[in-house]
Motif scaffolding. Sequence first.
Motif, PDB file in Angstrom:
ATOM      1  N   GLY A 154       0.811  -1.245   0.004  1.00 57.77           N
ATOM      2  CA  GLY A 154       0.018  -0.053   0.025  1.00 57.77           C
ATOM      3  C   GLY A 154       0.864   1.289   0.122  1.00 57.77           C
ATOM      4  O   GLY A 154       2.138   1.149   0.336  1.00 57.77           O
ATOM      5  N   TYR A 155       0.277   2.449  -0.283  1.00 58.57           N
ATOM      6  CA  TYR A 155       0.752   3.634  -0.431  1.00 58.57           C
ATOM      7  C   TYR A 155       0.066   4.631   0.434  1.00 58.57           C
ATOM      8  O   TYR A 155      -1.099   4.595   0.508  1.00 58.57           O
ATOM      9  N   PHE A 156       0.804   5.500   1.183  1.00 64.02           N
ATOM     10  CA  PHE A 156       0.251   6.736   1.744  1.00 64.02           C
ATOM     11  C   PHE A 156       0.698   8.111   1.137  1.00 64.02           C
ATOM     12  O   PHE A 156       1.808   8.460   1.042  1.00 64.02           O
ATOM     13  N   ALA A 157      -0.385   8.593   0.930  1.00 65.43           N
ATOM     14  CA  ALA A 157      -0.282   9.963   0.234  1.00 65.43           C
ATOM     15  C   ALA A 157      -0.708  11.241   1.214  1.00 65.43           C
ATOM     16  O   ALA A 157      -1.435  11.142   2.126  1.00 65.43           O
ATOM     17  N   CYS A 169      -0.148   6.726 -12.252  1.00 64.73           N
ATOM     18  CA  CYS A 169       1.066   5.860 -12.344  1.00 64.73           C
ATOM     19  C   CYS A 169       0.982   4.451 -12.412  1.00 64.73           C
ATOM     20  O   CYS A 169       2.169   3.644 -12.404  1.00 64.73           O
ATOM     21  N   GLY A 170      -0.112   3.963 -12.141  1.00 66.45           N
ATOM     22  CA  GLY A 170      -0.476   2.676 -12.431  1.00 66.45           C
ATOM     23  C   GLY A 170      -0.911   2.042 -11.134  1.00 66.45           C
ATOM     24  O   GLY A 170      -0.932   0.911 -11.016  1.00 66.45           O
ATOM     25  N   ILE A 171      -0.624   2.822  -9.922  1.00 63.19           N
ATOM     26  CA  ILE A 171      -0.981   2.035  -8.509  1.00 63.19           C
ATOM     27  C   ILE A 171      -2.418   1.698  -8.510  1.00 63.19           C
ATOM     28  O   ILE A 171      -3.202   2.828  -8.600  1.00 63.19           O
ATOM     29  N   ALA A 172      -2.803   0.643  -8.119  1.00 68.35           N
ATOM     30  CA  ALA A 172      -4.305   0.170  -7.738  1.00 68.35           C
ATOM     31  C   ALA A 172      -4.871   0.919  -6.786  1.00 68.35           C
ATOM     32  O   ALA A 172      -4.233   1.437  -5.753  1.00 68.35           O
ATOM     33  N   PRO A 173      -6.141   1.612  -6.973  1.00 66.82           N
ATOM     34  CA  PRO A 173      -6.677   2.566  -6.437  1.00 66.82           C
ATOM     35  C   PRO A 173      -6.801   2.001  -4.829  1.00 66.82           C
ATOM     36  O   PRO A 173      -6.733   2.765  -3.814  1.00 66.82           O
ATOM     37  N   GLU A 174      -7.233   0.593  -4.690  1.00 66.30           N
ATOM     38  CA  GLU A 174      -7.507   0.092  -3.430  1.00 66.30           C
ATOM     39  C   GLU A 174      -6.058   0.139  -2.202  1.00 66.30           C
ATOM     40  O   GLU A 174      -6.303  -0.142  -1.073  1.00 66.30           O
ATOM     41  N   ARG A 175      -4.968   0.529  -3.138  1.00 69.55           N
ATOM     42  CA  ARG A 175      -3.882   0.131  -2.350  1.00 69.55           C
ATOM     43  C   ARG A 175      -3.348   1.743  -1.882  1.00 69.55           C
ATOM     44  O   ARG A 175      -2.228   1.909  -1.275  1.00 69.55           O
ATOM     45  N   ILE A 176      -4.031   2.878  -2.267  1.00 71.18           N
ATOM     46  CA  ILE A 176      -3.507   4.042  -1.859  1.00 71.18           C
ATOM     47  C   ILE A 176      -4.599   4.811  -0.792  1.00 71.18           C
ATOM     48  O   ILE A 176      -5.785   4.513  -0.749  1.00 71.18           O
ATOM     49  N   HIS A 177      -3.871   5.043   0.369  1.00 72.65           N
ATOM     50  CA  HIS A 177      -4.541   5.872   1.162  1.00 72.65           C
ATOM     51  C   HIS A 177      -4.107   7.203   1.510  1.00 72.65           C
ATOM     52  O   HIS A 177      -3.097   7.519   1.755  1.00 72.65           O
ATOM     53  N   VAL A 178      -5.116   8.127   1.586  1.00 76.53           N
ATOM     54  CA  VAL A 178      -4.621   9.442   1.688  1.00 76.53           C
ATOM     55  C   VAL A 178      -4.659   9.900   3.249  1.00 76.53           C
ATOM     56  O   VAL A 178      -5.693  10.149   3.955  1.00 76.53           O
TER      57      VAL A 178
END
Length: 379
Positions: A154-157, A169-178
């Motif tokens: 996952g990624y934290f923005a 950039c191709g990162i799956a939306p479900e792996r992105i957390h604001v």
Amino acid sequence: MTKKILLLSVSAGAGHMRAAEAIRAAANAAGGVEATHLDVMDYVPSAFRKMYTEFYLKLVNKAPALWGYLYQASNDARPDSTMQQLRRGLERLNTRALMSAIEEAQPDAIVCTHFLPAEILARAIRKRGFTTPVWVQVTDFDLHRMWVHENMAGYFAGNEEVAYRMRRCGIAPERIHVTGIPIMPAFGQALDRTACAREFGLDPKTTTFLLMGGGAGLGSLETVAERLLALEGTFQLIVLAGKNAKALAALKILATRFPGRLLAQGFTDKVERLMACADLVITKPGGLTSSECLAMGLPMIVNSPIPGQEERNADYLLEQGVALKAVDGPTLEYRIAHLLAHPDQLAAMGQRARALGRPHAAQDALGHVLGNPALTPSN
């Protein structure tokens, strides 16, 4: 059962390290979590460490325009280009000890607050079957391509725009957390301005500015302080000199000329209490410092942004109406004089800053890593 979290950062600039420490503090407060923070530079040869840290610091301080060019060029480069492949090969050769330390730690999850360990672990997942979940915390209000890797848990923005760029950039939306950018818990506390002001001998009812950096156009700290104190209007000025003993001595002499108006402060672990005394901060727009200010509802005058990530941070703060920009000393004087004459504008900027702040970013990120959103307090 205790969960083991490994935090990986790089001591090239303080922000990446401070973000990792903020998540570690959140883990300690949560209970049932054992968090360990490693500086990747402790596990590489000295020559590589000098190149990665000392060279970076010299470049941004002595040749910022060149750094800005390299920042953009590396962002635009194709991942499969010869130069990028050579860079990654060099990194792999110099981080073998890091992989051994990671395997020895046997963590349940890893959080990277710098792109280098994320890149190394992405390859380990792809080539070696490395199975520990790896999360990535971006530490600016910008996204450089070197942060983006496949197979991350996952990624934290820091904000919605960064999250959007992650998706592009191709990162799956479900792996992105604001979640915001992690800051230490002290900056999320409700501190009493009157009590903090009295602690430092300040008047809590007087408009107060906090100066956290000079140079690169503004001049030395003592020069900036003297020019500001010569302005008309009633205000107090706090100046943080950090470990600059020469500047601190000069500021203390200056303070005798402006009794009750200038507080000269050296290195301190009470920055949040000094911020609680202030109505505005004059600072470089680093991701962590900006996030600390926002969490405390402090508008900013930003100066001397490093080309690349800090310029993007500054753009974001200006667009949101929580900051003004000073390109040189006279501009800073004008901005301060204008805000003194228009206190309603200063108050409105402070309200927007508090609304934008994410004081619980570290807890929020930790909650996702542990798979337990209940750990995440509401803002």
